[in-house]
Design an enzyme around this catalytic site. Structure first.
Site, mmCIF file in Angstrom:
data_model
loop_
_atom_site.group_PDB
_atom_site.id
_atom_site.type_symbol
_atom_site.label_atom_id
_atom_site.label_comp_id
_atom_site.label_asym_id
_atom_site.label_seq_id
_atom_site.Cartn_x
_atom_site.Cartn_y
_atom_site.Cartn_z
ATOM 1 N N LYS A 195 -33.692 -60.457 80.179
ATOM 2 C CA LYS A 195 -33.675 -61.700 79.406
ATOM 3 C C LYS A 195 -34.422 -62.760 80.204
ATOM 4 O O LYS A 195 -34.089 -63.021 81.362
ATOM 5 C CB LYS A 195 -32.235 -62.133 79.154
ATOM 6 C CG LYS A 195 -32.134 -63.475 78.437
ATOM 7 C CD LYS A 195 -30.697 -63.819 78.119
ATOM 8 C CE LYS A 195 -30.596 -65.157 77.419
ATOM 9 N NZ LYS A 195 -29.200 -65.519 77.130
ATOM 10 N N LYS A 248 -35.430 -59.541 75.634
ATOM 11 C CA LYS A 248 -35.360 -60.808 74.910
ATOM 12 C C LYS A 248 -36.184 -61.857 75.624
ATOM 13 O O LYS A 248 -36.050 -61.953 76.833
ATOM 14 C CB LYS A 248 -33.886 -61.235 74.857
ATOM 15 C CG LYS A 248 -33.644 -62.547 74.188
ATOM 16 C CD LYS A 248 -32.188 -62.896 74.284
ATOM 17 C CE LYS A 248 -32.034 -64.316 73.792
ATOM 18 N NZ LYS A 248 -30.812 -64.912 74.166
HETATM 19 C C1 PBG Z 1 -26.840 -67.233 75.680
HETATM 20 C C2 PBG Z 1 -27.770 -66.864 74.602
HETATM 21 C C3 PBG Z 1 -28.939 -67.553 74.255
HETATM 22 C C4 PBG Z 1 -29.499 -66.869 73.179
HETATM 23 C C5 PBG Z 1 -28.664 -65.795 72.901
HETATM 24 N N1 PBG Z 1 -27.612 -65.799 73.812
HETATM 25 C C6 PBG Z 1 -29.521 -68.811 74.718
HETATM 26 C C7 PBG Z 1 -29.867 -69.099 76.099
HETATM 27 O O1 PBG Z 1 -29.973 -68.233 76.957
HETATM 28 O O2 PBG Z 1 -30.024 -70.292 76.338
HETATM 29 C C8 PBG Z 1 -30.774 -67.265 72.512
HETATM 30 C C9 PBG Z 1 -31.017 -66.661 71.193
HETATM 31 C C10 PBG Z 1 -32.079 -67.307 70.402
HETATM 32 O O3 PBG Z 1 -32.867 -68.157 70.864
HETATM 33 O O4 PBG Z 1 -32.149 -66.955 69.227
HETATM 34 N N2 PBG Z 1 -25.514 -67.069 75.299
#
Ligand code: PBG
Length: 324
Positions: A195, A248
């Protein structure tokens, strides 16, 4: 005049032959729809940067899951927005917290819907980081203990799968240990394994009210410049027992997705994040792109690169389109 001997165009002459040679097929079974559940009653707040998506209170969430189940969506991932945030994200640790309530209600209304929960603290902490702060940074090992409590709340209240998204070192192992210790060996872990610290999460932070109040997430999420590091991150999660690996965001990171799928061969998910969705929506609204065409092409590209499943805010529209 040069006359080619081999002519690839032979296999593109009409839709029948194109159907026969097609390599990648997108189906409704590939899709996971993210949903945002917020504390309160009769709340349906539109999320301005994500047209078509809302913060839903549990009553509206129930209406929504019944509808999407009837439309043919079989899996969702839930994000909770509590009414009270504090420094450790206590709402996420309670069987009366927003996610626990939502899980019970959803499982009661549509028992067969496959419900995945996002496991993280950024939506629950007042500082917006993914775990408690010590000094100026998230305290990794204290977060692991809290994650163990959080997944047990999810498991007890009916989650089918848990998806830790905080990029804490050791999170998959800690969660596996907690689940197995309480008899939840059957619950799989989908790890947000690679991520990235991405600007494409902008709209989500409006949706989940989870923007960090100071600093950013670069001490735990990955540097967009790195690819070998993603492989090391994924390898750790595989060792710790991850069942599904997620990359992601999706489209800007198709090279990572391809490497992860090729190298590990595990079920692999890609998250087409809020910013990817918002870009397509915005361009289509301006008449600059053909919405449905680009939506389907983006998902096809993600699947072609190696995704077995895709988390996407387009899930409902895709299902409708595949039907027609
Ligand atoms: C963190 C989380 C995030 C997303 C999913 N889980 C945001 C982040 O890391 O700030 C982002 C998903 C998206 O942008 O659609 N719990």
């Amino acid at each position: 005049m040069y006359t080619p001997y081999y002519r690839p165009r032979r296999l593109r002459r009409n839709p029948r032959i194109r159907n026969l040679v097609r390599e990648t097929v997108l189906t409704r079974h590939d899709l996971i729809l993210p949903l945002f559940v917020i504390a309160g009653k009769d709340v349906k707040n539109p999320i301005s940067s994500m047209p078509g998506h809302y913060q839903l209170s549990v009553d509206h969430l129930i209406t929504e899951v019944k509808e999407i189940w009837d439309r043919g969506i079989q899996a969702v991932i839930l994000f909770g927005i509590p009414d009270h945030k504090d420094s450790r994200g206590s709402d996420a640790l309670s069987d009366s917290g927003i996610i626990a309530q939502a899980l019970r209600a959803v499982k009661d209304a549509v028992p067969d819907l496959y419900v995945i929960t996002d496991v993280c603290f950024c939506e629950y902490t007042d500082h917006g980081h993914c775990g408690p702060i010590s000094g100026n940074d998230v305290d990794n090992d204290t977060t692991l203990e809290l994650l163990q409590q959080q997944v047990l709340v999810h498991a007890r209240n009916g989650a089918d799968m848990v998806a830790p998204s905080g990029m804490m070192d050791g999170m998959v192992g800690a969660i596996r240990e907690a689940l197995d210790g309480e008899g939840y060996q059957h619950i799989p872990i989908m790890s947000y394994a690679a991520k990235y610290a991405s600007g494409f999460y902008g709209p989500f932070r409006e949706a989940a009210e989870s923007a960090p109040q100071f600093g950013d997430r670069s001490t735990y999420q990955m540097d967009p410049a790195n690819s070998d590091e993603a492989i090391r991150e994924v390898a750790l999660d595989v060792d710790e027992g991850a069942d599904v690996l997620m990359v992601k965001p999706a489209m800007p990171y198709l090279d990572i997705l391809y490497r992860v799928k090729t190298q590990f061969g595990l079920p692999t998910a890609a998250y087409q994040v809020s910013g990817e969705y918002a870009m397509i929506k915005a361009a289509a609204r301006n008449g600059w792109l053909d919405h449905d065409r680009v939506m389907l092409e983006s998902l096809m590209a993600i699947k072609r690169a190696g995704a077995d499943m895709i988390l996407t805010y387009f899930a409902k529209e895709v299902v409708d389109k595949l039907d027609s």
